[in-house]
Design an enzyme around this catalytic site. Structure first.
Site, PDB file in Angstrom:
ATOM      1  N   ARG A 105       3.096   4.848   6.301  1.00 12.65           N
ATOM      2  CA  ARG A 105       3.344   3.955   7.372  1.00 12.65           C
ATOM      3  C   ARG A 105       3.920   2.714   7.155  1.00 12.65           C
ATOM      4  NH1 ARG A 105      -2.163   5.175  10.166  1.00 12.65           N
ATOM      5  NH2 ARG A 105      -2.756   4.779   7.837  1.00 12.65           N
ATOM      6  N   CYS A 127      -6.522  -0.116   6.745  1.00 14.62           N
ATOM      7  CA  CYS A 127      -6.135   0.740   5.533  1.00 14.62           C
ATOM      8  C   CYS A 127      -7.129   1.561   5.057  1.00 14.62           C
ATOM      9  CB  CYS A 127      -6.122  -0.493   4.410  1.00 14.62           C
ATOM     10  SG  CYS A 127      -5.526   0.235   2.865  1.00 14.62           S
ATOM     11  N   ASP A 131       0.447   3.712   1.638  1.00 16.24           N
ATOM     12  CA  ASP A 131       0.423   4.533   2.796  1.00 16.24           C
ATOM     13  C   ASP A 131       1.879   4.528   3.624  1.00 16.24           C
ATOM     14  OD1 ASP A 131      -1.920   4.181   5.625  1.00 16.24           O
ATOM     15  OD2 ASP A 131       0.294   4.375   6.184  1.00 16.24           O
ATOM     16  N   HIS A 174      -2.313  -3.830   5.098  1.00 20.32           N
ATOM     17  CA  HIS A 174      -1.997  -3.334   6.427  1.00 20.32           C
ATOM     18  C   HIS A 174      -3.264  -3.011   7.160  1.00 20.32           C
ATOM     19  CE1 HIS A 174      -2.765   1.184   5.853  1.00 20.32           C
ATOM     20  NE2 HIS A 174      -2.601   0.571   4.678  1.00 20.32           N
ATOM     21  N   CYS A 180       0.852  -1.284   0.142  1.00 18.70           N
ATOM     22  CA  CYS A 180      -0.231   0.045  -0.098  1.00 18.70           C
ATOM     23  C   CYS A 180       0.979   1.130  -0.070  1.00 18.70           C
ATOM     24  CB  CYS A 180      -0.925   0.006   1.298  1.00 18.70           C
ATOM     25  SG  CYS A 180      -2.254   1.423   1.320  1.00 18.70           S
TER      26      CYS A 180
HETATM   27 CO    CO Z   1      -3.475   1.389   3.057  1.00 15.86          CO
END
Ligand code: CO
Length: 209
Positions: free
Chosen positions: A46, A101, A44, A98, A42
């Site tokens: 993090r 999400c 993302d 994750h 992803c």
């Molecule tokens: Co995500």
């Protein structure tokens, strides 16, 4: 100092630290790239592939998009996949989602997000395939997290359905496919599924040459 300049300054410090530790570090990486892993994760911020797996530059070939999707008409994903599988000869492909999400969360709502709707449609399809199980979960966070796991599983199977992966399975019995989910709360990765090279899939999706 502006945040953007901070990045460039940190880069200088990082490069210096690397060569102080190992004068040949960049020289070695410059001429050859031989990662054993393709990471589909992803976007993302993090969930950085290298940091969470303790790997170094040169070890993982990385593709990231919203909600770690393997969409069979996505030319970007297919290009990365073809290159990693048939030119870099990676041994493993990891789809890493994750918990919590945002993409999966958004797909579970009826809100319109403009052009993003088209991407989220692919996650809504996963929801539809597993509607009975997903709808039975009453806690909202738990429903998102189970959808994250099911989505990873479906994306791994989407890899197995490509002629790119099937051709490599026939020719060199690799790459092996892995579905993982990363926990934002504890930094730990959970294995959701492993699909070894050569696994028989629904014959509807098998190519024989
Ligand atoms: Co995500």
């Amino acid at each position: 100092m502006k945040p953007i300049d901070q990045l460039l300054m940190a880069n200088k410090a990082w490069a210096k630290e690397r060569t102080d530790d190992d004068p040949q570090f960049f020289k070695r990486l410059e001429s050859i790239q031989t990662p054993k892993f393709l990471w589909i994760g992803c976007s993302d911020s993090r969930v950085p592939a290298n940091e969470i797996t303790g790997t170094e530059p040169g070890e993982i070939f990385v593709h990231r998009n919203v909600a770690n999707m393997v969409v069979h008409t996505d030319l970007n994903l297919l290009t990365v996949l073809e290159y990693a599988v048939h030119y870099l000869n990676v041994e493993h492909i990891i789809v890493c989602g994750h918990y919590g999400c945002g993409g999966v969360k958004a797909s579970l709502t009826n809100k319109s997000f403009g052009i993003i709707n088209k991407w989220l449609r692919n996650i809504k399809d996963v929801h539809r395939f597993h509607a009975d199980e997903v709808e039975a979960i009453t806690n909202e966070d738990a429903r998102v997290d189970r959808m994250v796991e099911l989505n990873v599983q479906e994306q791994v199977m989407n890899l197995a359905k490509t002629s790119i992966v099937q051709k490599a399975w026939r020719e060199r019995q690799a790459p092996h496919l892995h579905g993982w989910v990363y926990g934002l709360s504890d930094g730990l990765i959970k294995t959701v599924c492993d699909v070894p090279a050569g696994t028989r899939i629904d014959p509807l999706y098998e190519f024989y040459e």
